[in-house]
Scaffold this active site. Structure first.
Site, PDB file in Angstrom:
ATOM      1  N   VAL A 168      -9.982   1.366  -3.376  1.00  0.00           N
ATOM      2  CA  VAL A 168      -9.301   0.088  -3.168  1.00  0.00           C
ATOM      3  C   VAL A 168      -8.334   0.130  -1.994  1.00  0.00           C
ATOM      4  CG1 VAL A 168      -9.511  -0.544  -5.593  1.00  0.00           C
ATOM      5  CG2 VAL A 168      -7.477   0.652  -4.822  1.00  0.00           C
ATOM      6  N   GLU A 169      -7.992  -1.037  -1.508  1.00  0.00           N
ATOM      7  CA  GLU A 169      -7.061  -1.239  -0.383  1.00  0.00           C
ATOM      8  C   GLU A 169      -7.447  -0.387   0.823  1.00  0.00           C
ATOM      9  OE1 GLU A 169      -2.903  -1.528  -1.012  1.00  0.00           O
ATOM     10  OE2 GLU A 169      -3.100  -2.394  -2.999  1.00  0.00           O
ATOM     11  N   GLY A 170      -8.727  -0.383   1.144  1.00  0.00           N
ATOM     12  CA  GLY A 170      -9.236   0.377   2.277  1.00  0.00           C
ATOM     13  C   GLY A 170      -9.848   1.680   1.811  1.00  0.00           C
TER      14      GLY A 170
ATOM     15  N   ARG B 173       0.823  -1.209   0.000  1.00  0.00           N
ATOM     16  CA  ARG B 173       0.000   0.000   0.000  1.00  0.00           C
ATOM     17  C   ARG B 173       0.856   1.259   0.000  1.00  0.00           C
ATOM     18  NH1 ARG B 173      -4.313  -0.195   4.554  1.00  0.00           N
ATOM     19  NH2 ARG B 173      -2.439  -0.023   5.811  1.00  0.00           N
TER      20      ARG B 173
END
Length: 828
Positions: free
Chosen positions: A498-500, A376
Site C-alpha cells: 500500500v501507499e506505493g 506515509r
C-alpha cells in the site's frame, strides 16, 4: 625552492581549499598569493604559472564574461539533455519539503544541528490517552475472533473506537478532535497494531491520507465546520478512493472522469460535475459514509472558462448519494479490516462537494502529494515498528523458555543470529519513527524521508517477522487463539504494497526524488530550463552551476581525504563510545554526494531508467538517515550503556550496507572506467567496514532473553502483558517463572545427581522436599515454571471443521465435517 616542492605546496593548497569548501574569490586570492610568494622567494616571476592563472581566473571571476563564454552555452546544452518534467512529476517534486535528508546530501552534515532538535516526547495528555483508552482498547481486542470468526471488528470495539475519538486524533480540538501530535498519532497506531493489525489499520486510515487531513489543509470553512466534528466523533466513517484497476503507482494516470455540467441538488438546478469512477483496494469503503474520490475534471462546454482539461480534482461524496456503489468486500490475506471497491456511473455532485470548492479544481494531485508526505511518514512506520517491538519481546521470551537438548533455543547460535536481526532492525525502525515524527511536529513535511520510512519500516517488518516465525517454528504456523504472530506475518505483504509498492518506492522514489529535492543546486539548475527571461535564466544558472562545481570538487576531496584517513580528522560531537560513528557517517555522506553528482552528470535524465542504480543510491541515502536517527535516539535517551550493543550493531550494519551498495554502483556504472575512478576516490585504500561480528551479535540477542531496562526500552509502547491467560502474556509470564526456577532446578539436579525432564520432574521434586534440598514453596515455584512453559509453547487444537467463511463482515456457520473427511483433507 625546487619545482617539486612548489608542486606539492600547490596541491596541498588546492586540497585544503576544496576540503574547506572555500569560495571562488578565496581560491583566486590564495593562488595569487602563492604565485607572489614564489616570485619573492625565487627572485624571478613564474611567467607560465602567471599566464595560466590569469587565463583561468579572469573568465571565472568576471561575471559578464563567464556568463557569456561558459554559462549560456552550458545552459543550452543542459536544455538539450534534460528531459521534460511532466506535471505530475513537478507536483511530486514540489510536495513537502526537505529536512535532514538535505544535510546528508551536502556531504558535510551538521551533527550539532541535528542533536539540537528537541527530543520527541508525548505530552501528559497524549501519554494518558496511550495508557488509558488505548490500553483499554487493546484489552478488548480478541484478534482470533476478529480474523477467524467475524471477519470484522466486534460492535463493542467499533463503539469504543468512535466514543473515544480514535478517528479524530489529527483533528484539532476546536472541531471536537483530539488534536494530537504526529508522535502521539504514531504511538497509538503502533500500540493498537501490535495487538491486532486489523484494528491498527482501521484506526490509522482515517488519521492518514483521507478526507480528514485533506479537509484540514484545503477544505472550505463550511466543509470544515460540518464534517470535521462528525469525523472526530465517528459519526462519519471516511475512506478515500484513489487506486483503480488501471492506475496504481501511476496514480496520475487515473481514468476516472468528471464533466462540468448542471444538475439537480436539493430541488434546485446547480453547477457541478457528473462523475464516473472505478476504484479498488479502498480501506473502510464497505462501512464508509463519506467517500473521497480523485478524478480528472473536464469542461467541454466551457461552463467554467476556456480550459477544457482542468486536471485532477478531489470530491467528498456522501455514500448515500444516488449512483454511488460500494462493492462487495476484498479480503487482503486474511486481514479483517474493511476493504473493498467502489464505483459510480454519471453520479452528479454539486460544486460544494469538491474539497476546497471551485478554487481547488485541478489541484488534486498537489493536494494528495502534500498530504501523502505526512501520512506515509506516520502510519505504516508505526505498523512496522510495532511488529518489530512485539517480535522482539515475544521471541526473546519464547526462545528463553523453549528448550531443545536441555538448552534454551535462544542460546543456539543459529537462533541467536535471527534474534540479533530482530533486535537490531527494531532499534533502527524505532529511531527513524521517533525522529521523523519529531520533525513533523516541528512543522516539517519531508517527502523523501516519508518514502524512506515507508520502505524501510515495512521491509524491516518483513525481516523481523520472518525471523520471529523461524524461531517460533511450529508455534508460529499453527493457527488459533494462542498464535500472536501469524496474523502479523500475513499482513506484511499488505503493508509492503500500500501507499506505493516497495519495489517502486526503492527504485524510483527515494533517490529519484531525493537527488533533485535534496541536492543543494540541481533543482535550481533545472528551474532555469523553462524560464522565459533568457538573461535571468543565465544569471540564475550561472550562480547555481558554479556553486555546484565547487560543491562537487569539495566532496571529491573530502571523500578522498577522509577515505585515506578513514574519517580520523572529521569533527564529531563528543558522544563517548559512539563518537566514531558520527565521523564514519560524515565520511560516507561525502562519498555519497560525490558519487551521486558524477552519476547525475553522466546520466542526466536517463537516471530515471537506471532503476537498479537509483535503488542502490536510495539504499545509501536511507542508511545515512537511519544512522543519523540511531545516533540521535541514543543521545536523546541519555546514552544508556546497556543500549550500546544495539547501537554498535545497527550502526556497523548500516555502514557495511552503505559501502556495499556503493561498490555495487561502481561495479555497474555505465562507464566502467569512470566507475573505477570514482571508487578509487571514495575508497582509496579499499573497503573499511565489516558486518558486525558474532560477539557483538551475541550481546544484542542476549538483551531479548532476560528482563532488563534495555529490553523494556526497545519494546516500549506496544501491548505488553504477563497475564497467563493472554496469548502474549503467557510467554512473558513463563519467562519470569523460568528465570526464578532455574537456580532451584540446578540445585536439585546437583544434589540428587540426575537430569530433570518432564517425566521425572514431580518425582524429583517430592524427593527434593523430602531430603530438604528444596522447601515446599521452592518446589511449587519449579512446578509453576514447568506449567507456565507448557502453556507458553502449546499450540491450539481446534474442532475438525472448515474455517468459517465470512461475507460483508458477517460470519456464516459451516457444517462440521466427519473425522474421516477431515483426515482425508489433512492427508491431501
Amino acid at each position: 625552492m625546487s619545482g617539486l616542492v612548489w608542486f606539492l605546496v600547490t596541491v596541498a593548497l588546492a586540497l585544503a581549499l576544496a576540503y574547506s569548501r572555500s569560495r571562488l574569490t578565496v581560491w583566486t586570492a590564495a593562488f595569487a598569493a602563492l604565485i607572489g610568494a614564489n616570485w619573492l622567494i625565487s627572485g624571478a616571476f613564474p611567467l607560465i604559472a602567471g599566464i595560466v592563472f590569469l587565463a583561468i581566473a579572469i573568465p571565472l571571476n568576471v561575471l559578464p564574461l563567464r556568463r557569456a563564454l561558459l554559462s549560456a552555452r552550458l545552459l543550452k546544452w543542459f536544455r538539450s539533455v534534460m528531459p521534460p518534467i511532466s506535471e505530475t512529476e513537478r507536483v511530486a517534486l514540489d510536495a513537502g519539503n526537505t529536512w535532514w535528508d538535505a544535510d546528508i546530501f551536502t556531504g558535510r552534515p551538521d551533527w550539532n544541528k541535528l542533536l539540537s532538535y528537541p527530543s520527541p516526547q508525548l505530552t501528559d495528555e497524549e501519554q494518558a490517552f496511550v495508557d488509558g483508552p488505548t490500553e483499554e482498547l487493546c484489552k478488548m481486542i480478541d484478534d482470533w475472533q476478529i480474523t477467524h470468526e467475524l471477519n470484522d471488528l466486534p460492535a463493542p470495539v467499533w463503539k469504543f473506537i468512535r466514543d473515544n475519538r480514535f478517528f479524530g486524533m489529527i483533528i484539532p480540538k476546536e472541531y471536537g478532535g483530539l488534536g494530537f501530535s504526529a508522535l502521539a498519532h504514531s504511538s497509538v497506531v503502533m500500540k493498537v497494531a501490535s495487538r491486532s493489525p486489523s484494528v491498527g489499520v482501521t484506526v490509522m486510515v482515517p488519521n492518514s491520507l483521507g478526507p480528514g487531513e485533506l479537509l484540514l489543509h484545503y477544505g472550505t470553512d463550511k466543509q470544515k465546520d460540518h464534517y470535521l466534528p462528525r469525523l472526530a466523533k465517528g459519526e462519519e466513517i471516511p475512506c478515500f478512493a484513489l487506486t483503480g484497476p488501471h492506475a496504481g503507482s501511476d496514480a496520475g494516470a487515473i481514468p476516472d472522469t468528471g464533466i462540468v455540467c448542471k444538475g439537480e441538488h436539493n430541488g434546485k438546478e446547480v453547477l457541478g460535475f457528473r462523475i464516473s469512477w472505478d476504484k479498488r483496494y479502498i480501506t473502510l469503503a464497505p462501512v464508509a459514509t463519506l467517500l473521497g474520490v480523485a478524478f480528472k475534471a473536464y469542461d467541454p462546454d466551457g461552463l467554467l472558462g476556456d480550459r477544457k482539461s482542468l486536471g485532477i480534482s478531489l470530491a467528498l461524496i456522501p455514500t448515500d448519494t444516488p449512483g454511488v456503489e460500494i462493492g462487495q468486500r476484498h479480503f487482503p490475506l486474511n486481514a479483517s479490516f474493511q476493504n473493498g471497491p467502489t464505483r459510480g456511473k454519471d453520479v452528479f455532485i454539486p460544486m460544494e462537494y469538491l474539497i476546497g470548492g471551485e478554487e481547488y479544481i485541478g489541484q488534486g494531485w498537489r493536494m494528495l502529494m502534500n498530504c501523502l508526505s505526512v501520512g506515509r511518514a506516520i502510519s505504516l512506520p508505526a505498523l512496522g515498528t510495532g511488529a518489530g517491538k512485539m517480535s522482539s519481546r515475544t521471541t526473546g521470551a519464547y526462545a528463553r523458555v523453549r528448550k531443545q537438548f536441555r538448552t534454551p533455543i535462544g542460546k543456539f547460535e543459529g537462533v541467536e543470529e535471527a534474534m540479533t536481526r530482530i533486535a537490531g532492525y527494531t532499534y533502527r525502525m524505532e529511531a527513524m519513527r521517533r525522529m521523523t515524527a519529531g520533525a513533523l511536529d516541528l512543522g516539517e513535511k519531508p517527502s523523501v524521508l516519508s518514502a524512506i520510512l515507508k520502505y524501510h519500516c515495512t521491509e524491516g517488518m518483513r525481516q523481523v517477522v520472518d525471523d520471529a516465525m523461524d524461531v517460533h517454528a511450529g508455534k508460529g504456523v499453527i493457527m488459533g487463539p494462542s498464535n500472536y504472530l501469524a496474523r502479523t506475518y500475513q499482513s506484511v505483504p499488505i503493508s509492503i504494497t500500500v501507499e506505493g509498492a516497495n519495489i517502486l518506492t526503492r527504485s524510483l522514489m527515494i533517490f529519484g526524488q531525493g537527488a533533485i529535492r535534496c541536492h543543494p543546486y540541481l533543482l535550481k539548475e533545472m528551474e532555469c530550463v523553462g524560464m522565459e527571461d533568457e538573461g535571468e535564466a543565465v544569471r540564475k544558472f550561472d550562480r547555481a552551476l558554479f556553486a555546484h562545481i565547487g560543491f562537487t570538487i569539495s566532496n571529491a576531496v573530502r571523500a578522498f581525504v577522509t577515505g585515506l584517513s578513514r574519517g580520523l580528522f572529521i569533527r564529531s560531537p563528543e558522544a563517548g563510545e559512539v563518537s566514531r560513528y558520527y565521523r564514519h557517517f560524515s565520511r560516507m555522506s561525502a562519498a555519497f554526494a560525490f558519487s551521486a553528482d558524477v552519476t547525475l552528470l553522466l546520466l542526466g535524465g536517463e537516471l530515471k531508467r537506471k532503476e537498479k542504480l537509483s535503488a542502490r543510491f536510495g539504499d545509501v541515502l536511507s542508511h545515512l538517515y537511519m544512522g543519523s536517527a540511531m545516533l540521535k535516539q541514543f543521545e536523546d535517551q541519555g546514552r544508556p550503556a546497556s543500549d550500546l550493543p544495539l547501537v554498535h550493531w545497527a550502526c556497523q550494519d548500516s555502514l557495511y550496507t552503505i559501502e556495499d551498495r556503493l561498490e555495487e554502483i561502481f561495479r555497474n556504472f555505465p562507464s566502467p572506467l569512470l566507475g573505477r575512478l570514482v571508487k578509487w576516490v571514495v575508497m582509496p585504500i579499499g573497503r573499511s567496514y565489516r558486518r558486525p561480528n558474532d560477539r557483538l551479535g551475541h550481546q544484542v540477542a542476549s538483551l531479548l532473553l532476560t528482563p532488563s531496562a534495555a529490553r523494556d526500552r526497545l519494546t516500549r509502547g506496544v501491548w505488553a502483558s504477563n497475564d497467563p491467560n493472554d496469548p502474549v502474556g503467557k510467554v512473558e509470564y513463563a519467562m519470569e517463572r523460568v528465570l526464578a526456577a532455574e537456580p532451584l532446578e540446578a540445585r536439585l539436579q546437583k544434589e540428587l545427581k540426575l537430569r530433570l525432564n518432564p517425566n521425572n520432574l514431580e518425582e524429583a521434586l517430592e524427593r527434593g522436599v523430602k531430603e530438604n534440598v528444596l522447601s515446599e514453596q521452592e518446589a511449587e515455584l519449579v512446578r509453576e515454571a514447568a506449567k507456565a512453559t507448557a502453556a507458553a509453547i502449546a499450540v491450539d487444537e481446534l474442532e475438525p471443521e472448515r474455517p468459517p467463511e465470512a461475507h460483508a463482515g458477517k460470519a456464516k456457520k459451516k457444517k462440521k465435517v466427519s473425522k474421516k473427511a477431515a483426515g482425508a483433507e489433512t492427508a491431501g
